[in-house]
Design a protein around this motif. Structure first.
Motif, PDB file in Angstrom:
ATOM      1  N   ALA A  35      27.188   3.342  54.292  1.00  0.00           N
ATOM      2  CA  ALA A  35      28.255   3.104  55.265  1.00  0.00           C
ATOM      3  C   ALA A  35      29.434   4.055  55.077  1.00  0.00           C
ATOM      4  O   ALA A  35      30.394   4.006  55.826  1.00  0.00           O
ATOM      5  CB  ALA A  35      28.735   1.661  55.175  1.00  0.00           C
ATOM      6  N   GLY A  36      29.377   4.909  54.068  1.00  0.00           N
ATOM      7  CA  GLY A  36      30.478   5.836  53.811  1.00  0.00           C
ATOM      8  C   GLY A  36      31.126   5.557  52.475  1.00  0.00           C
ATOM      9  O   GLY A  36      30.513   4.984  51.567  1.00  0.00           O
ATOM     10  N   LEU A  37      32.383   5.946  52.344  1.00  0.00           N
ATOM     11  CA  LEU A  37      33.119   5.761  51.099  1.00  0.00           C
ATOM     12  C   LEU A  37      33.610   4.321  50.975  1.00  0.00           C
ATOM     13  O   LEU A  37      34.203   3.781  51.917  1.00  0.00           O
ATOM     14  CB  LEU A  37      34.318   6.709  51.062  1.00  0.00           C
ATOM     15  CG  LEU A  37      33.963   8.181  50.888  1.00  0.00           C
ATOM     16  CD1 LEU A  37      35.068   9.063  51.440  1.00  0.00           C
ATOM     17  CD2 LEU A  37      33.708   8.483  49.433  1.00  0.00           C
ATOM     18  N   VAL A  38      33.377   3.704  49.837  1.00  0.00           N
ATOM     19  CA  VAL A  38      33.864   2.345  49.588  1.00  0.00           C
ATOM     20  C   VAL A  38      35.395   2.381  49.625  1.00  0.00           C
ATOM     21  O   VAL A  38      36.015   3.218  48.970  1.00  0.00           O
ATOM     22  CB  VAL A  38      33.347   1.803  48.238  1.00  0.00           C
ATOM     23  CG1 VAL A  38      33.996   0.474  47.906  1.00  0.00           C
ATOM     24  CG2 VAL A  38      31.830   1.689  48.263  1.00  0.00           C
ATOM     25  N   GLY A  39      35.999   1.510  50.424  1.00  0.00           N
ATOM     26  CA  GLY A  39      37.450   1.477  50.571  1.00  0.00           C
ATOM     27  C   GLY A  39      37.952   2.238  51.779  1.00  0.00           C
ATOM     28  O   GLY A  39      39.135   2.197  52.097  1.00  0.00           O
ATOM     29  N   ASP A  40      37.045   2.929  52.474  1.00  0.00           N
ATOM     30  CA  ASP A  40      37.405   3.670  53.682  1.00  0.00           C
ATOM     31  C   ASP A  40      36.898   2.900  54.897  1.00  0.00           C
ATOM     32  O   ASP A  40      35.919   2.166  54.800  1.00  0.00           O
ATOM     33  CB  ASP A  40      36.784   5.067  53.650  1.00  0.00           C
ATOM     34  CG  ASP A  40      37.304   5.961  54.761  1.00  0.00           C
ATOM     35  OD1 ASP A  40      38.490   6.328  54.700  1.00  0.00           O
ATOM     36  OD2 ASP A  40      36.532   6.274  55.687  1.00  0.00           O
ATOM     37  N   HIS A  41      37.545   3.101  56.016  1.00  0.00           N
ATOM     38  CA  HIS A  41      37.127   2.389  57.224  1.00  0.00           C
ATOM     39  C   HIS A  41      35.919   3.029  57.897  1.00  0.00           C
ATOM     40  O   HIS A  41      35.463   2.578  58.940  1.00  0.00           O
ATOM     41  CB  HIS A  41      38.273   2.311  58.236  1.00  0.00           C
ATOM     42  CG  HIS A  41      38.496   3.585  58.997  1.00  0.00           C
ATOM     43  ND1 HIS A  41      37.557   4.160  59.797  1.00  0.00           N
ATOM     44  CD2 HIS A  41      39.562   4.402  59.064  1.00  0.00           C
ATOM     45  CE1 HIS A  41      38.023   5.266  60.332  1.00  0.00           C
ATOM     46  NE2 HIS A  41      39.240   5.443  59.895  1.00  0.00           N
TER      47      HIS A  41
END
Length: 149
Positions: A35-41
């Motif tokens: 889903a992408g970087l943890v902590g990023d939207h």
């Protein structure tokens, strides 16, 4: 010849945005998931992560009349140096323990006019970086080598 690069690149900056218009937090390491970087939207899929080359920051600064442009002003997730990302389009890029698939150029948004001043949108055209999906999740850290494959 097309697959050959002079030297590996380097991960110079990581930025996370908790929400779409939130302030960007600069971090030294981050976890990449599908889903992408943890902590990023970010969102799962082709636009899970955005990247920009550090070599383009002085160009954008010159086009906007600034002495310096900071990575957080451009709202991309990763800043890399030493490797031409255009040469990797539609290919894989390894950073630390993770692998990204570079899909296409990341166009500027209208917020660049506010962030960089009049002409900010056009200054970013052709220099706005790339969007990518996560092919192999893993941890990335500042200073990690960035290379094709």
């Amino acid at each position: 010849m097309m697959a050959r690069h002079a030297v590996p690149g380097r991960l110079d900056w990581i930025g996370l945005r908790a929400a779409r218009h939130a302030t960007i937090e600069s971090v030294e390491e981050a976890e990449l998931t599908e889903a992408g970087l943890v902590g990023d939207h970010g969102r799962k899929g082709k636009r899970a992560v955005t990247l920009i080359q550090s070599e383009h920051l002085p160009v954008i600064a010159a086009f906007t009349g600034h002495d310096v442009i900071k990575p957080e002003q451009l709202r991309r997730n990763l800043v890399v140096s030493g490797l031409n990302l255009l040469a990797i389009r539609k290919g894989l890029l390894t950073i630390g323990a993770a692998t990204l698939e570079i899909h296409g150029p990341c166009p500027p948004c209208s917020r660049m006019e506010k962030e960089l001043g009049p002409g900010g949108y056009n200054a970013m055209r052709g220099h706005g970086g790339w969007y990518a999906s996560v092919a192999q999740p893993g941890t990335i850290r500042l200073g990690d080598a960035v290379q094709p494959g």
